[in-house]
Design an enzyme around this catalytic site. Structure first.
Site, PDB file in Angstrom:
ATOM      1  N   ASN A 187      -3.709  -3.189   2.677  1.00 36.67           N
ATOM      2  CA  ASN A 187      -2.847  -2.220   1.996  1.00 36.67           C
ATOM      3  C   ASN A 187      -3.444  -0.841   2.241  1.00 36.67           C
ATOM      4  O   ASN A 187      -4.464  -0.498   1.654  1.00 36.67           O
ATOM      5  CB  ASN A 187      -2.801  -2.557   0.493  1.00 36.67           C
ATOM      6  CG  ASN A 187      -2.043  -1.508  -0.303  1.00 36.67           C
ATOM      7  OD1 ASN A 187      -1.396  -0.618   0.268  1.00 36.67           O
ATOM      8  ND2 ASN A 187      -2.125  -1.610  -1.618  1.00 36.67           N
ATOM      9  N   LYS A 212      -2.286   1.981   1.459  1.00 37.11           N
ATOM     10  CA  LYS A 212      -1.963   2.964   0.402  1.00 37.11           C
ATOM     11  C   LYS A 212      -1.517   4.287   1.056  1.00 37.11           C
ATOM     12  O   LYS A 212      -0.836   4.238   2.066  1.00 37.11           O
ATOM     13  CB  LYS A 212      -3.167   3.121  -0.532  1.00 37.11           C
ATOM     14  CG  LYS A 212      -3.663   1.758  -1.050  1.00 37.11           C
ATOM     15  CD  LYS A 212      -4.685   1.847  -2.133  1.00 37.11           C
ATOM     16  CE  LYS A 212      -5.082   0.434  -2.569  1.00 37.11           C
ATOM     17  NZ  LYS A 212      -6.010   0.417  -3.679  1.00 37.11           N
ATOM     18  N   HIS A 230       2.173  -3.503  -7.409  1.00 39.84           N
ATOM     19  CA  HIS A 230       0.783  -3.042  -7.333  1.00 39.84           C
ATOM     20  C   HIS A 230       0.429  -2.255  -8.594  1.00 39.84           C
ATOM     21  O   HIS A 230       1.252  -1.514  -9.123  1.00 39.84           O
ATOM     22  CB  HIS A 230       0.566  -2.186  -6.088  1.00 39.84           C
ATOM     23  CG  HIS A 230      -0.887  -2.003  -5.779  1.00 39.84           C
ATOM     24  ND1 HIS A 230      -1.667  -1.103  -6.457  1.00 39.84           N
ATOM     25  CD2 HIS A 230      -1.708  -2.641  -4.911  1.00 39.84           C
ATOM     26  CE1 HIS A 230      -2.913  -1.190  -6.001  1.00 39.84           C
ATOM     27  NE2 HIS A 230      -2.953  -2.112  -5.064  1.00 39.84           N
ATOM     28  N   GLU A 255      -1.254   0.298  -9.014  1.00 41.47           N
ATOM     29  CA  GLU A 255      -1.090   1.751  -8.887  1.00 41.47           C
ATOM     30  C   GLU A 255       0.367   2.136  -9.118  1.00 41.47           C
ATOM     31  O   GLU A 255       0.648   3.160  -9.750  1.00 41.47           O
ATOM     32  CB  GLU A 255      -1.620   2.215  -7.523  1.00 41.47           C
ATOM     33  CG  GLU A 255      -3.150   2.164  -7.485  1.00 41.47           C
ATOM     34  CD  GLU A 255      -3.756   1.920  -6.118  1.00 41.47           C
ATOM     35  OE1 GLU A 255      -3.071   2.097  -5.095  1.00 41.47           O
ATOM     36  OE2 GLU A 255      -4.946   1.526  -6.078  1.00 41.47           O
ATOM     37  N   GLU A 301      -5.255  -9.046  -8.534  1.00 39.35           N
ATOM     38  CA  GLU A 301      -6.121  -7.878  -8.351  1.00 39.35           C
ATOM     39  C   GLU A 301      -6.503  -7.315  -9.715  1.00 39.35           C
ATOM     40  O   GLU A 301      -5.713  -6.562 -10.317  1.00 39.35           O
ATOM     41  CB  GLU A 301      -5.381  -6.774  -7.588  1.00 39.35           C
ATOM     42  CG  GLU A 301      -4.907  -7.145  -6.218  1.00 39.35           C
ATOM     43  CD  GLU A 301      -4.699  -5.904  -5.357  1.00 39.35           C
ATOM     44  OE1 GLU A 301      -5.411  -5.781  -4.356  1.00 39.35           O
ATOM     45  OE2 GLU A 301      -3.846  -5.059  -5.685  1.00 39.35           O
ATOM     46  N   GLY A 318     -10.983  -0.399  -5.774  1.00 37.48           N
ATOM     47  CA  GLY A 318     -11.585   0.852  -5.335  1.00 37.48           C
ATOM     48  C   GLY A 318     -12.849   1.230  -6.074  1.00 37.48           C
ATOM     49  O   GLY A 318     -13.305   2.367  -5.981  1.00 37.48           O
ATOM     50  N   SER A 326     -11.956  -4.494  -4.158  1.00 38.89           N
ATOM     51  CA  SER A 326     -13.278  -4.277  -3.538  1.00 38.89           C
ATOM     52  C   SER A 326     -13.710  -5.432  -2.644  1.00 38.89           C
ATOM     53  O   SER A 326     -14.893  -5.789  -2.593  1.00 38.89           O
ATOM     54  CB  SER A 326     -14.342  -3.983  -4.609  1.00 38.89           C
ATOM     55  OG  SER A 326     -14.040  -2.771  -5.277  1.00 38.89           O
ATOM     56  N   GLY A 339      -7.845  -3.003   0.268  1.00 36.24           N
ATOM     57  CA  GLY A 339      -7.581  -1.573   0.361  1.00 36.24           C
ATOM     58  C   GLY A 339      -8.561  -0.922   1.314  1.00 36.24           C
ATOM     59  O   GLY A 339      -8.408  -0.975   2.532  1.00 36.24           O
TER      60      GLY A 339
END
Ligand code: 13P
Length: 262
Positions: free
Chosen positions: A10, A12, A95, A97, A167, A173, A214, A235
């Protein structure tokens, strides 16, 4: 029945179209031979058509980072699943986010999952708890509720095309990941068992479930060694060709044809 591992990068909001095309040109020769692992990259909408064109004829697949549930209409900023269908095989939805910044709701994730399947694509449905929920011991009931809502009204047969990505938000992250064993336990009790309750044991055996948060070459083996983890949604490490290729190689070695028990 062995589930084929699926590793998705991903990206992003990273990589311009030129950077994205240059990246896949570098990446595809490195991961082209690992056809016992599904390899997926998810660029921005802007770079998607160019990346998809570059990937044509390769065994690496493209994904979008979202998909709207209507086919067209007055939905400023959105791109529909049917518009994406010529370019991608997968669409990531739900997601954390998007849930945090774009007010993505469980109800909309469900609409999107249905539209993505109807367009002949495969949804990657992201779920996961916050740090507060984790510390309050609410992880399993919360993730179960997200899975139930996302899959509401789908059919047992759909589960062969659905991917669920667990996730934990606190692991995204941050460099801090769940341990392989804990992630496997949550994936089993909160995700696979929920699919079993909704659609039966065969569907639960078939649905593929990724871990995300991560993931990097140093911890990939620990995740891939778990019986319920069928891949990763990645990510940061997916933005570096050597790292993403290393993740694919590890997935193939631990879970694919090259593994001792395959
Ligand atoms: P990181 O791998 O950078 O933690 O991101 C995980 C993620 O959000 C993938 O969707």
């Amino acid at each position: 029945m062995a589930r084929k591992p699926v590793i998705a990068g991903n990206w992003k909001m990273n990589k311009t179209p030129d950077e994205a095309v240059a990246f896949v040109r570098e990446l595809t020769p490195m991961i082209g031979e690992f056809d016992d692992v599904e390899r997926v990259v998810a660029p921005t909408f802007l770079a998607l058509a160019a990346v998809a064109a570059e990937l044509r004829g390769s065994s690496v697949k493209a994904a979008s980072q979202d998909a709207h549930w209507e086919t067209s209409g007055a939905y400023t900023s959105q791109v529909s699943a049917s518009m994406l269908a010529p370019h991608v095989d997968y669409a990531i939805i739900g997601h954390s986010e998007c849930r945090a910044f774009l007010n993505e709701t469980d109800e909309n994730v469900n609409r999107k999952a249905k539209a993505i399947l109807a367009a002949g694509l495969k949804p990657i449905v992201a779920v996961g708890e916050s740090l507060e929920q984790n510390e309050a011991g609410e992880t399993v009931p919360f993730v179960r509720s997200q899975v139930r809502a996302a899959l509401d009204g789908l059919a047992p047969d759909d589960m062969s095309r659905v991917v669920i990505a667990y996730e934990p938000i606190w692991a995204i992250g941050t460099g801090r990941s769940a341990s392989g064993e804990i992630a496997d336990d949550i994936i089993k009790t909160a995700v696979r068992d929920t699919v079993s309750e909704l659609f039966g044991m065969d569907a639960a055996e078939e649905v593929r479930i990724q871990y995300g948060g991560s993931v990097k070459p140093e911890n990939m083996e620990e995740f891939m060694a778990q019986p319920n983890i069928d891949g990763a949604l990645v990510g940061g490490a997916s933005l570096v060709a050597n790292d993403f290729a290393a993740l694919i190689e590890i997935a193939s070695r631990v879970k694919g044809r090259r593994s001792a028990n395959a």
